[in-house]
Write a protein that holds these residues in place. Sequence first.
Motif, PDB file in Angstrom:
ATOM      1  N   LYS A 130       0.700  -1.383  -0.112  1.00  0.00           N
ATOM      2  CA  LYS A 130      -0.017  -0.013  -0.099  1.00  0.00           C
ATOM      3  C   LYS A 130       0.841   1.121   0.033  1.00  0.00           C
ATOM      4  CE  LYS A 130      -3.729   2.431   2.348  1.00  0.00           C
ATOM      5  NZ  LYS A 130      -4.629   2.354   3.665  1.00  0.00           N
ATOM      6  N   ALA A 131       1.942   1.209   0.751  1.00  0.00           N
ATOM      7  CA  ALA A 131       2.886   2.354   1.027  1.00  0.00           C
ATOM      8  C   ALA A 131       3.556   2.494  -0.384  1.00  0.00           C
ATOM      9  CB  ALA A 131       3.817   2.300   2.292  1.00  0.00           C
ATOM     10  N   LEU A 132       4.015   1.535  -0.957  1.00  0.00           N
ATOM     11  CA  LEU A 132       4.793   1.490  -2.206  1.00  0.00           C
ATOM     12  C   LEU A 132       3.876   2.173  -3.530  1.00  0.00           C
ATOM     13  CD1 LEU A 132       7.353  -0.931  -1.301  1.00  0.00           C
ATOM     14  CD2 LEU A 132       7.966   1.519  -1.841  1.00  0.00           C
ATOM     15  N   PHE A 133       2.687   1.253  -3.670  1.00  0.00           N
ATOM     16  CA  PHE A 133       1.746   1.480  -4.764  1.00  0.00           C
ATOM     17  C   PHE A 133       1.215   2.774  -4.783  1.00  0.00           C
ATOM     18  CE2 PHE A 133       1.151  -3.416  -4.833  1.00  0.00           C
ATOM     19  CZ  PHE A 133       2.602  -3.506  -5.408  1.00  0.00           C
ATOM     20  N   THR A 134       0.857   3.300  -3.614  1.00  0.00           N
ATOM     21  CA  THR A 134       0.035   4.382  -3.597  1.00  0.00           C
ATOM     22  C   THR A 134       0.765   5.663  -3.266  1.00  0.00           C
ATOM     23  OG1 THR A 134      -0.500   4.534  -1.160  1.00  0.00           O
ATOM     24  CG2 THR A 134      -1.946   3.171  -2.505  1.00  0.00           C
ATOM     25  N   GLY A 135       1.689   5.801  -2.488  1.00  0.00           N
ATOM     26  CA  GLY A 135       2.545   6.985  -1.998  1.00  0.00           C
ATOM     27  C   GLY A 135       1.733   7.658  -1.008  1.00  0.00           C
ATOM     28  N   ALA A 136       0.585   7.165  -0.446  1.00  0.00           N
ATOM     29  CA  ALA A 136      -0.312   7.934   0.542  1.00  0.00           C
ATOM     30  C   ALA A 136       0.173   7.857   1.740  1.00  0.00           C
ATOM     31  CB  ALA A 136      -1.766   7.133   0.553  1.00  0.00           C
ATOM     32  N   PRO A 137      -0.032   8.993   2.615  1.00  0.00           N
ATOM     33  CA  PRO A 137       0.494   9.179   3.816  1.00  0.00           C
ATOM     34  C   PRO A 137      -0.036   8.084   4.990  1.00  0.00           C
ATOM     35  CG  PRO A 137      -0.860  10.889   3.365  1.00  0.00           C
ATOM     36  CD  PRO A 137      -0.866  10.279   2.113  1.00  0.00           C
ATOM     37  N   MET A 138       0.509   7.864   5.818  1.00  0.00           N
ATOM     38  CA  MET A 138       0.084   6.921   6.740  1.00  0.00           C
ATOM     39  C   MET A 138       0.312   7.382   8.358  1.00  0.00           C
ATOM     40  SD  MET A 138       1.822   3.288   5.569  1.00  0.00           S
ATOM     41  CE  MET A 138       3.225   4.175   5.087  1.00  0.00           C
ATOM     42  N   THR A 139      -0.516   6.857   9.340  1.00  0.00           N
ATOM     43  CA  THR A 139      -0.458   7.714  10.445  1.00  0.00           C
ATOM     44  C   THR A 139       0.104   6.874  11.659  1.00  0.00           C
ATOM     45  OG1 THR A 139      -2.603   6.643  11.306  1.00  0.00           O
ATOM     46  CG2 THR A 139      -2.736   8.651   9.992  1.00  0.00           C
ATOM     47  N   PRO A 140       0.837   7.300  12.821  1.00  0.00           N
ATOM     48  CA  PRO A 140       1.167   6.574  13.809  1.00  0.00           C
ATOM     49  C   PRO A 140       0.431   5.407  14.033  1.00  0.00           C
ATOM     50  CG  PRO A 140       1.788   8.896  14.070  1.00  0.00           C
ATOM     51  CD  PRO A 140       0.613   8.721  12.971  1.00  0.00           C
ATOM     52  N   GLY A 141      -0.715   5.642  14.267  1.00  0.00           N
ATOM     53  CA  GLY A 141      -1.849   4.548  14.746  1.00  0.00           C
ATOM     54  C   GLY A 141      -2.002   3.688  13.911  1.00  0.00           C
ATOM     55  N   GLN A 142      -2.141   3.860  12.489  1.00  0.00           N
ATOM     56  CA  GLN A 142      -1.803   2.792  11.630  1.00  0.00           C
ATOM     57  C   GLN A 142      -0.494   1.818  11.681  1.00  0.00           C
ATOM     58  OE1 GLN A 142      -2.415   5.338   7.968  1.00  0.00           O
ATOM     59  NE2 GLN A 142      -4.137   4.015   7.557  1.00  0.00           N
ATOM     60  N   LEU A 143       0.743   2.645  11.863  1.00  0.00           N
ATOM     61  CA  LEU A 143       1.857   1.830  12.059  1.00  0.00           C
ATOM     62  C   LEU A 143       2.186   1.166  13.121  1.00  0.00           C
ATOM     63  CD1 LEU A 143       4.198   4.322   9.942  1.00  0.00           C
ATOM     64  CD2 LEU A 143       2.684   2.360   9.121  1.00  0.00           C
ATOM     65  N   LEU A 144       1.407   1.805  14.251  1.00  0.00           N
ATOM     66  CA  LEU A 144       1.501   1.053  15.414  1.00  0.00           C
ATOM     67  C   LEU A 144       0.726  -0.455  15.395  1.00  0.00           C
ATOM     68  CD1 LEU A 144       2.266   1.051  18.462  1.00  0.00           C
ATOM     69  CD2 LEU A 144       0.126   2.162  19.097  1.00  0.00           C
ATOM     70  N   SER A 145      -0.386  -0.131  14.585  1.00  0.00           N
ATOM     71  CA  SER A 145      -1.345  -1.404  14.447  1.00  0.00           C
ATOM     72  C   SER A 145      -0.628  -2.731  13.570  1.00  0.00           C
ATOM     73  CB  SER A 145      -2.647  -1.218  13.946  1.00  0.00           C
ATOM     74  OG  SER A 145      -3.537  -0.173  14.694  1.00  0.00           O
ATOM     75  N   CYS A 146       0.277  -2.411  12.831  1.00  0.00           N
ATOM     76  CA  CYS A 146       0.895  -3.255  11.731  1.00  0.00           C
ATOM     77  C   CYS A 146       2.103  -3.738  12.404  1.00  0.00           C
ATOM     78  CB  CYS A 146       1.075  -2.785  10.498  1.00  0.00           C
ATOM     79  SG  CYS A 146       2.429  -1.672  10.374  1.00  0.00           S
ATOM     80  N   GLY A 147       2.691  -3.011  13.416  1.00  0.00           N
ATOM     81  CA  GLY A 147       4.001  -3.469  14.176  1.00  0.00           C
ATOM     82  C   GLY A 147       5.286  -2.541  13.849  1.00  0.00           C
ATOM     83  N   PHE A 148       4.879  -1.758  12.864  1.00  0.00           N
ATOM     84  CA  PHE A 148       6.159  -0.817  12.759  1.00  0.00           C
ATOM     85  C   PHE A 148       6.734  -0.191  13.682  1.00  0.00           C
ATOM     86  CE2 PHE A 148       8.028   3.066  11.006  1.00  0.00           C
ATOM     87  CZ  PHE A 148       8.958   2.583   9.937  1.00  0.00           C
ATOM     88  N   LEU A 149       5.750   0.448  14.481  1.00  0.00           N
ATOM     89  CA  LEU A 149       6.041   1.150  15.700  1.00  0.00           C
ATOM     90  C   LEU A 149       6.163   0.237  16.969  1.00  0.00           C
ATOM     91  CD1 LEU A 149       4.279   4.487  14.889  1.00  0.00           C
ATOM     92  CD2 LEU A 149       6.633   4.036  14.671  1.00  0.00           C
ATOM     93  N   VAL A 150       6.983   0.697  17.887  1.00  0.00           N
ATOM     94  CA  VAL A 150       6.802  -0.108  19.158  1.00  0.00           C
ATOM     95  C   VAL A 150       5.839   0.912  20.102  1.00  0.00           C
ATOM     96  CG1 VAL A 150       8.323  -0.357  21.338  1.00  0.00           C
ATOM     97  CG2 VAL A 150       9.110  -0.824  19.204  1.00  0.00           C
ATOM     98  N   ASP A 151       5.712   1.966  19.891  1.00  0.00           N
ATOM     99  CA  ASP A 151       4.887   2.982  20.789  1.00  0.00           C
ATOM    100  C   ASP A 151       4.582   4.295  20.100  1.00  0.00           C
ATOM    101  OD1 ASP A 151       3.312   3.481  22.899  1.00  0.00           O
ATOM    102  OD2 ASP A 151       4.606   3.902  24.322  1.00  0.00           O
ATOM    103  N   VAL A 152       3.793   4.736  20.556  1.00  0.00           N
ATOM    104  CA  VAL A 152       3.352   6.286  19.993  1.00  0.00           C
ATOM    105  C   VAL A 152       3.037   7.039  21.257  1.00  0.00           C
ATOM    106  CG1 VAL A 152       1.665   7.876  18.772  1.00  0.00           C
ATOM    107  CG2 VAL A 152       2.168   5.452  18.000  1.00  0.00           C
ATOM    108  N   THR A 153       3.801   8.146  21.299  1.00  0.00           N
ATOM    109  CA  THR A 153       3.760   9.068  22.551  1.00  0.00           C
ATOM    110  C   THR A 153       3.293  10.226  22.295  1.00  0.00           C
ATOM    111  OG1 THR A 153       5.968   9.809  22.195  1.00  0.00           O
ATOM    112  CG2 THR A 153       5.993   7.699  23.090  1.00  0.00           C
ATOM    113  N   PRO A 154       2.908  11.169  23.296  1.00  0.00           N
ATOM    114  CA  PRO A 154       3.045  12.615  23.084  1.00  0.00           C
ATOM    115  C   PRO A 154       4.156  13.131  22.630  1.00  0.00           C
ATOM    116  CG  PRO A 154       1.795  11.885  25.313  1.00  0.00           C
ATOM    117  CD  PRO A 154       2.769  10.635  24.601  1.00  0.00           C
ATOM    118  N   PRO A 155       4.011  14.210  21.738  1.00  0.00           N
ATOM    119  CA  PRO A 155       5.442  14.931  21.408  1.00  0.00           C
ATOM    120  C   PRO A 155       6.480  15.142  22.428  1.00  0.00           C
ATOM    121  CG  PRO A 155       3.480  15.775  20.322  1.00  0.00           C
ATOM    122  CD  PRO A 155       2.988  14.813  21.342  1.00  0.00           C
ATOM    123  N   GLU A 156       5.687  15.694  23.569  1.00  0.00           N
ATOM    124  CA  GLU A 156       6.750  16.259  24.663  1.00  0.00           C
ATOM    125  C   GLU A 156       7.561  15.008  25.510  1.00  0.00           C
ATOM    126  OE1 GLU A 156       2.379  16.199  26.170  1.00  0.00           O
ATOM    127  OE2 GLU A 156       3.359  16.835  24.348  1.00  0.00           O
TER     128      GLU A 156
END
Length: 267
Positions: free
Chosen positions: A168-194
């Motif tokens: 999806k990322a390579l075929f569409t070039g569409a942006p993805m959110t931290p929530g989507q990438l947390l769900s697929c396992g790309f991210l360990v965690d999503v935190t407040p910026p501070e």
Amino acid sequence: MKRTHDFAAGKIRTVSQNGTGLLVIANTERKNAITAAMWRAIPQAIHWLCGEGGARVIVLKGDGETDFSAGADISEFPTVRKDTATARLYEADNSKAFSAIRNASVPVIAAIRGICYGGGFGLAAAADLRIAAKGAAFAVPAARLGLAYPADAVQDFVQSLGTQMARKALFTGAPMTPGQLLSCGFLVDVTPPETLEIEVMELAEVIAGNAPLSVRASKIAIRAATQQDDDLLREAEVIGAATFDSADYAEGRAAFAEKRRPVFTGR
């Protein structure tokens, strides 16, 4: 002792202290876009951190409080990536940067805030662990630019995103959110910026405090499993077996018996 070293005229900065190394992409006026010189400097920076810098873990981040990296500096493309011949040379430097992170002898943690696009996304995908701040934005815009990413970078996307999200990322070039990438396992965690830096550094300190040989053996074994590489598997087995004769294993047993925190030396 704190040690520092700059590369690419200060656009790639490294700091090492107490076993934790920082690799900073420092081109804030262009959203930390990566120039050709910066691509070439990344392997040098990793080599310095793992060697003279004495890092047991590396944190990869963008300079400032806004962006991780907008990817390759497109303003250079008319010169450094204008045709097949120049693109091959340019992408060889890309590949060396991705490989330096992927194959670093210590774990690499990507601390991501703001824009994480293209080659910046590729660097994050090559890291071992990734934590993002809320509001970060991810995209692989190759299809919208009419170019292709190096095949090894695509492999990092597949391994870190999973096959469906990578497609999806390579075929569409569409942006993805931290929530989507947390769900697929790309991210360990999503935190407040501070709190991003706090959480990343706490994780880095835990890793830096563990036995370096053990962590190294685990990193190589994980790479062997994900890449289906028998040579890496044998290397992991050799390093893993050597831990049982190491001073750190003796220290770990003694510290457990004495109910104290172990002090590992990497020997």
